[in-house]
Design a protein around this motif. Structure first.
Motif, PDB file in Angstrom:
ATOM      1  N   ILE A   1      -4.511   4.535 -10.322  1.00 23.76           N
ATOM      2  CA  ILE A   1      -3.935   4.171  -9.018  1.00 23.76           C
ATOM      3  C   ILE A   1      -4.848   4.642  -7.894  1.00 23.76           C
ATOM      4  CG2 ILE A   1      -1.948   4.454  -7.492  1.00 23.76           C
ATOM      5  CD1 ILE A   1      -0.227   4.875  -9.988  1.00 23.76           C
ATOM      6  N   GLY A   2      -5.421   5.846  -8.043  1.00 24.41           N
ATOM      7  CA  GLY A   2      -6.344   6.344  -7.026  1.00 24.41           C
ATOM      8  C   GLY A   2      -7.562   5.453  -6.868  1.00 24.41           C
TER       9      GLY A   2
ATOM     10  N   ARG B   1      -9.028   0.795   0.380  1.00 26.12           N
ATOM     11  CA  ARG B   1      -9.323   1.464   1.646  1.00 26.12           C
ATOM     12  C   ARG B   1     -10.710   1.114   2.160  1.00 26.12           C
ATOM     13  NH1 ARG B   1      -6.789   7.042  -0.590  1.00 26.12           N
ATOM     14  NH2 ARG B   1      -4.664   6.783   0.167  1.00 26.12           N
TER      15      ARG B   1
ATOM     16  N   LEU C   1       0.827  -1.208   0.000  1.00 20.52           N
ATOM     17  CA  LEU C   1       0.000   0.000   0.000  1.00 20.52           C
ATOM     18  C   LEU C   1       0.859   1.254   0.000  1.00 20.52           C
ATOM     19  CD1 LEU C   1      -2.734  -1.204   2.475  1.00 20.52           C
ATOM     20  CD2 LEU C   1      -3.052  -0.718   0.067  1.00 20.52           C
ATOM     21  N   ASP C   2       1.971   1.206   0.723  1.00 14.50           N
ATOM     22  CA  ASP C   2       2.885   2.351   0.704  1.00 14.50           C
ATOM     23  C   ASP C   2       3.433   2.596  -0.707  1.00 14.50           C
ATOM     24  OD1 ASP C   2       2.593   2.955   3.366  1.00 14.50           O
ATOM     25  OD2 ASP C   2       4.298   1.731   4.008  1.00 14.50           O
TER      26      ASP C   2
ATOM     27  N   LEU D   1       2.004   1.814  -3.502  1.00 21.19           N
ATOM     28  CA  LEU D   1       0.926   2.358  -4.322  1.00 21.19           C
ATOM     29  C   LEU D   1       0.747   3.853  -4.085  1.00 21.19           C
ATOM     30  CD1 LEU D   1      -2.136  -0.080  -4.524  1.00 21.19           C
ATOM     31  CD2 LEU D   1      -0.737   0.791  -6.380  1.00 21.19           C
ATOM     32  N   GLU D   2       0.796   4.262  -2.817  1.00 23.45           N
ATOM     33  CA  GLU D   2       0.612   5.682  -2.510  1.00 23.45           C
ATOM     34  C   GLU D   2       1.777   6.515  -3.049  1.00 23.45           C
ATOM     35  OE1 GLU D   2      -0.021   5.841   1.684  1.00 23.45           O
ATOM     36  OE2 GLU D   2      -2.179   5.494   1.489  1.00 23.45           O
TER      37      GLU D   2
ATOM     38  N   ARG E   1      -4.307   4.827   8.088  1.00 26.77           N
ATOM     39  CA  ARG E   1      -4.980   4.756   6.788  1.00 26.77           C
ATOM     40  C   ARG E   1      -6.475   4.862   6.972  1.00 26.77           C
ATOM     41  NH1 ARG E   1      -1.400   3.458   3.043  1.00 26.77           N
ATOM     42  NH2 ARG E   1       0.472   2.369   3.676  1.00 26.77           N
TER      43      ARG E   1
ATOM     44  N   GLN F   1      -7.662   2.291  -7.487  1.00 34.44           N
ATOM     45  CA  GLN F   1      -7.204   1.062  -6.821  1.00 34.44           C
ATOM     46  C   GLN F   1      -7.075   1.274  -5.321  1.00 34.44           C
ATOM     47  OE1 GLN F   1      -6.094  -2.139  -8.658  1.00 34.44           O
ATOM     48  NE2 GLN F   1      -6.937  -2.512  -6.656  1.00 34.44           N
ATOM     49  N   LEU F   2      -6.520   2.406  -4.910  1.00 34.58           N
ATOM     50  CA  LEU F   2      -6.371   2.694  -3.485  1.00 34.58           C
ATOM     51  C   LEU F   2      -7.722   2.875  -2.807  1.00 34.58           C
ATOM     52  CD1 LEU F   2      -3.294   5.084  -3.485  1.00 34.58           C
ATOM     53  CD2 LEU F   2      -3.482   2.939  -2.225  1.00 34.58           C
ATOM     54  N   ASN F   3      -8.642   3.557  -3.464  1.00 39.31           N
ATOM     55  CA  ASN F   3      -9.974   3.722  -2.880  1.00 39.31           C
ATOM     56  C   ASN F   3     -10.655   2.380  -2.677  1.00 39.31           C
ATOM     57  OD1 ASN F   3      -9.828   6.506  -2.757  1.00 39.31           O
ATOM     58  ND2 ASN F   3     -10.697   6.795  -4.796  1.00 39.31           N
TER      59      ASN F   3
ATOM     60  N   LEU G   1       1.207   6.905  -6.691  1.00 40.13           N
ATOM     61  CA  LEU G   1       0.179   7.913  -6.948  1.00 40.13           C
ATOM     62  C   LEU G   1       0.771   9.312  -6.886  1.00 40.13           C
ATOM     63  CD1 LEU G   1      -2.781   8.733  -7.351  1.00 40.13           C
ATOM     64  CD2 LEU G   1      -3.065   8.619  -4.874  1.00 40.13           C
TER      65      LEU G   1
END
Length: 855
Positions: A717-718, A725, A695-696, A698-699, A827, A720-722, A702
């Motif tokens: 990427i955003g 989360r 996750l780090d 990925l951020e 997070r 995917q992170l959403n 982004l």
């Protein structure tokens, strides 16, 4: 306190020998320091007569004057030129003459012109002066002719030139021709004659007029007149661009040549006042004031766009300008335009309201307006042009499709609308609907290549290969050099041959290959024919067929690419690709080199682009090992990017992961490969559990994508992170999203898990365990994807236990709790930490959470 004198800084010219001052002055002159050169030369002349100093001073004066003119200081330059002339005995400069002409100093120019009459060395200068004096004379300077000799060309020919100009202005073409004939070729009025002849040709022969105008040089005395005539030949758009920068006199002349009436001139001038940029309100008022000249209907329609810009005050504008209130239809149109600014859905609804308002109108173009309104949203947002749709996009696409189909009832002559609907229906496997739109299109445009091509694609998609071949022949009859259709015709025969081969009719398959050979014209189609013929031989004589297939594999390099070609062809013919490779003793792959790897990806992309399906699961497993080794090869960045994308489309996730990781070794932290690696690792897992480190990464990816301005990648990427989360554990793919209450709490997690089990239990009890096992093996069924993912994630043994428990109804006892999500500090979406209450409530916990905001 007296200042100490510095020695050697300033020396009097008198203290130096004359030779040294001449050298210094000439040096200053050559260096372009004309002011210093003038001072030095003047000092030398004060010491006594010096012809070299006089010539140097004249050159320095000329240089200084031209410097001032270059800065726009013409009047100051004129003083310098006059000082130069006062020296006497120096040649007249053409630059001096040009300056007098620019300043309009005719009285200074005429004595010079008369003085040069007897000077043969100044013939070119006098000819230039004569041309400019001719231009001034035609512009109304009558005193020019009065001061010249009786036989001067300006005087003898000037009257004739004026009569020719007067005849042109009065439209007397015969008079123009008669007077121009009296002007000799070497006249000072020569360029004027060329321009007048060109102007007479403007209405009917603009190309010939342009040729005549090109004979007039840029530095001619009549250059401004020539330029205005050339500008009048420009198309409307080009003319509008140059008019604001054109001198008023030239602009008026262009208006006259273009035939603009007074109203149009006034309108243009009102719109282009210096320093004024009219706003929407001013433009609307101007159009309303000139609506009669523009046409009431045009002004009314265009004015609506201006009202849209100032919609908040548009009502006040109408009252202030004393314009009639908007009709219901005009209000609906403005509202539809406003709706476009929000979303496709609001646009759809806005234009539906406009269509409803149109239904009450009795206007000539009502049907066409309705059709255009119904097509507006698709034209604006390109809804049907997208390659794929999410669930919510499908609903929007269907709404657009419904509007487009209705539009054809009002305007059936829109060929592009037919083609868009056909393409959408074919892409979504709704061939019956595609044929329904295709039929009237074929009746209306029976020989149109695009319609025929769409018909061929539909026939191929429906397995009607013979029909597709016939359509391809029709296209080639219209367009015999269309190699793309020729290749599609060959492909349709090959597909027909594969169909017969799967039906155990090698004789009919061979017949289709014979037909394909008639149209084959490329090396690619020839290789496909050879390979398919070897498969036909395999069904008739196993030993000879195997020999032929091995020989073709050797011919094509005996590498990874040749095996892929063989395996994909086996898959198309209904054979097990890995089993065939085993029978041919081709399972073991030689070491893959770079060229072989790139050829492999080209073959795989062509297979995917042809909508021939993904590689079989066994083939994917077989390819995983050599591709993992091949990922160590050194490729360019764009080649790695293409490889990852191709493997994603082919659902070869382990291989995609290997290539993404290899790329990250070369380009550490590259956002694109970080995303590929993450998705490849978690694409087919039933529960997505990402580590803190993933996750780090990925951020960080982004942030880097945003920094580099890669909007599309940062959005991916955003998203995917959403997803991660808010969905620490995603359920089966048949759930579009978890219940609204499912976010962070453990209890919500448990509820969602048990709701998923209940849905699975319903499915298992409805269709039975045997049907589920069949679904797992049927890759064409979307429901089968759910259970295949479960089987891969849980393992076959656990999967069998689970579906058995679901069928018996004891799954809750065997699987009482879902796995607990790993807490992720800092997070969004992490479960809240449970602390002991100790009977004192949770105020301390809440205060602690609030203080965390200031850390």
């Amino acid at each position: 306190m007296s200042k100490k004198k510095q020695k050697g800084l300033f020396r009097s010219p008198k203290s130096n020998p004359p030779e040294q001052n001449i050298e210094s002055a000439l040096s200053e002159l050559q260096s372009g320091r004309f002011r210093d050169a003038i001072d030095l030369f003047k000092t030398l002349l004060k010491q006594g007569p010096n012809q070299e100093a006089k010539e140097g001073l004249a050159a320095a004066y000329a240089g200084r004057a031209m410097q001032l003119s270059a800065k726009g200081m013409d009047r100051e330059a004129l003083v310098i030129w006059q000082n130069r002339a006062a020296l006497g005995g120096v040649e007249y400069s053409i630059e001096y003459v040009r300056l007098l002409l620019r300043l309009g100093r005719i009285n200074d120019l005429l004595p010079l012109y008369r003085r040069l009459a007897a000077d043969e060395s100044a013939a070119d200068l006098r000819r230039l002066m004569a041309e400019y004096l001719a231009a001034f004379y035609l512009a109304g300077e009558d005193a020019i002719a009065d001061t010249l000799a009786e036989d001067d060309p300006l005087r003898t020919q000037g009257g004739t030139a004026r009569e020719a100009l007067r005849a042109y202005c009065e439209g007397d073409d015969e008079g123009v021709q008669r007077h121009l004939a009296g002007i000799p070729f070497r006249s000072p009025f020569r360029d004027f004659v060329q321009i007048i002849k060109a102007l007479m040709l403007l209405p009917e022969g603009p190309e010939k007029a342009a040729e005549l105008l090109d004979r007039v040089k840029e530095d001619s005395a009549f250059a401004d007149l020539r330029r205005a005539a050339l500008n009048s030949l420009l198309p409307e758009q080009g003319l509008m661009e140059i008019l604001p920068e054109t001198e008023p006199a030239s602009r008026d002349f262009i208006f006259a040549l273009k035939g603009w009436n007074d109203t149009r001139r006034q309108l243009w001038q009102a719109l282009h006042k210096p320093g004024v940029h009219p706003g929407a309100k001013s433009l609307f008022a101007l159009m309303h004031r000139h609506r009669q000249a523009m046409g009431n209907d045009w002004a009314q329609r265009q004015g609506l766009r201006l009202l849209l810009q100032g919609r908040a005050q548009s009502g006040a504008w109408l009252r202030e300008i004393r314009c009639a209130a908007l009709s219901t239809l005009e209000t609906a149109q403005i509202n539809a335009w406003m709706a476009e600014e929000h979303s496709p859905w609001t646009s759809l609804n806005g234009w539906e309201d406009y269509v409803a308002a149109l239904g009450e109108q009795q206007i000539d173009d009502r049907s066409l307006r309705i059709a255009l309104a119904l097509r507006r949203t698709d034209n604006l947002f390109d809804i049907l042009g997208k390659a794929a749709f999410r669930d919510e996009d499908e609903e929007l696409a269907e709404a657009v499709v419904e509007q487009l189909e209705r539009s054809l009832a009002f305007d059936p002559d829109d060929r592009q609308c037919h083609l868009r609907l056909i393409a959408y229906y074919r892409r979504t496997d709704r061939l019956k609907s595609a044929r329904a739109v295709l039929k009237p299109a074929q009746e209306r445009w029976p020989e149109d290549k695009a319609i025929l091509t769409a018909a061929m694609e539909i026939a191929l998609a429906g397995g009607a290969y013979k029909k597709a071949a016939g359509i391809a022949r029709d296209i080639l009859a219209v367009d015999p050099i269309n190699n793309g259709i020729r290749e599609r015709l060959v492909e349709s025969h090959l597909a027909h041959a594969r169909k017969h081969l799967r039906g155990s009719r090698p004789d009919l398959a061979e017949k289709s290959l014979v037909d394909a050979e008639q149209w084959s014209s490329s090396e690619r189609s020839r290789q496909s024919l050879e390979l398919l013929r070897a498969f036909i031989l395999l069904t008739e004589d196993s030993a000879r067929g195997k020999t032929a297939l091995r020989a073709l594999t050797e011919t094509r390099g005996n590498g990874l690419n040749s095996r892929l070609i063989l395996a994909l062809e086996a898959q198309r013919n209904g054979l097990d690709p890995t089993r065939l490779l085993q029978q041919l003793d081709l399972l073991k792959i030689p070491r893959v080199d770079r060229n072989d790897l790139l050829a492999f990806f080209r073959t795989l992309r062509e297979h995917l682009d042809g909508e021939k399906g993904k590689p079989a699961r066994d083939l994917a497993v077989y390819l995983a090992v050599p591709l993992k080794q091949a990922a160590k090869l050194r490729l360019e960045r764009n080649e790695f990017e293409s490889a990852c994308e191709t493997l994603r489309r082919a659902d070869l996730q382990p291989s995609r992961l290997a290539f993404a990781q290899a790329a990250l070794i070369l380009w550490q932290g590259d956002p694109l490969f970080v995303l590929h690696a993450f998705q490849a690792k978690h694409e087919n897992t039933f529960y997505r559990q990402a580590t803190e480190a993933e996750l780090d990464r990925l951020e960080q990816a982004l942030y880097r994508a945003n920094t580099e301005g890669n909007t599309r990648l940062s959005h991916q990427i955003g998203e995917q992170l959403n997803d991660l989360r808010y969905l620490p554990y995603s359920g089966p793919s048949f759930l579009s999203e978890p219940p609204e209450s499912f976010r962070d709490e453990d209890e919500d997690m448990k509820d969602f898990f048990h709701e998923t089990l209940e849905m699975l239990k319903t499915i298992v009890r409805t269709i039975g365990i045997k049907a589920i096992r069949q679904l797992v093996n049927d890759r064409s069924d979307p429901l089968g994807d759910i259970f295949r993912n479960m089987q891969r994630s849980l393992g076959k043994q656990v999967f069998e236990t689970l579906i058995g428990s679901l069928a018996r109804g004891d799954a809750d006892e065997r699987f009482p709790e879902p796995p607990q999500p790993k807490s992720r500090k800092g997070r969004p979406g992490k479960p809240k930490q449970q602390t002991k209450d100790n009977g004192q409530g949770n105020d301390e916990d809440e205060l602690s959470d609030q203080l965390d905001m200031f850390k």
